[in-house]
Design an enzyme around this catalytic site. Structure first.
Site, PDB file in Angstrom:
ATOM      1  N   HIS A  22       3.183   0.774   0.351  1.00  0.00           N
ATOM      2  CA  HIS A  22       2.547  -0.543   0.388  1.00  0.00           C
ATOM      3  C   HIS A  22       3.278  -1.508   1.309  1.00  0.00           C
ATOM      4  CE1 HIS A  22      -0.064   0.836  -2.799  1.00  0.00           C
ATOM      5  NE2 HIS A  22      -0.803  -0.244  -2.566  1.00  0.00           N
ATOM      6  N   TRP A  77      -6.837   5.963   2.913  1.00  0.00           N
ATOM      7  CA  TRP A  77      -5.763   5.394   2.082  1.00  0.00           C
ATOM      8  C   TRP A  77      -5.744   6.074   0.721  1.00  0.00           C
ATOM      9  CZ3 TRP A  77      -1.559   2.544   2.809  1.00  0.00           C
ATOM     10  CH2 TRP A  77      -0.922   1.989   1.693  1.00  0.00           C
TER      11      TRP A  77
END
Length: 105
Positions: A22, A77
């Protein structure tokens, strides 16, 4: 603008990797999320349960966890994150919506 909160499940031992990924979130994914009407998006980690708690503001009826008509960037993702989170068959994270019971501006 409405708020949407949900929880997800992080696999044990993957905490550092989750934060690392992240920290390097793809610019095109951030742009896609914003274009979908999501803003003020935060994810919190409960160390005791390994649950991730997320909250975001949405200016449309959809949110970042909407699995209808998923764009290729989001799918990539999800595929990349599937090894460190509990996921559905399409690799979307298992997301459990949470009911808002109190809010103070």
């Amino acid at each position: 603008m409405k708020r949407f909160a949900f929880k997800m499940i992080l696999k044990k031992g993957c905490e550092e990797e989750y934060e690392k990924r992240h920290a390097a979130i793809w610019p095109e994914l951030k742009q896609m999320i914003k274009e979908q009407g999501v803003s003020d998006y935060s994810i919190f980690w409960d160390r005791e349960t390994n649950l991730l708690f997320a909250v975001q503001k949405c200016d449309k009826d959809t949110n970042s966890q909407d699995t209808t008509d998923v764009d290729p960037i989001t799918q990539r993702w999800w595929d990349m994150m599937a090894d460190i989170m509990e996921v559905n068959p399409d690799n979307s994270p298992v997301s459990i919506p949470l009911k808002e019971v109190f809010h103070l501006d």
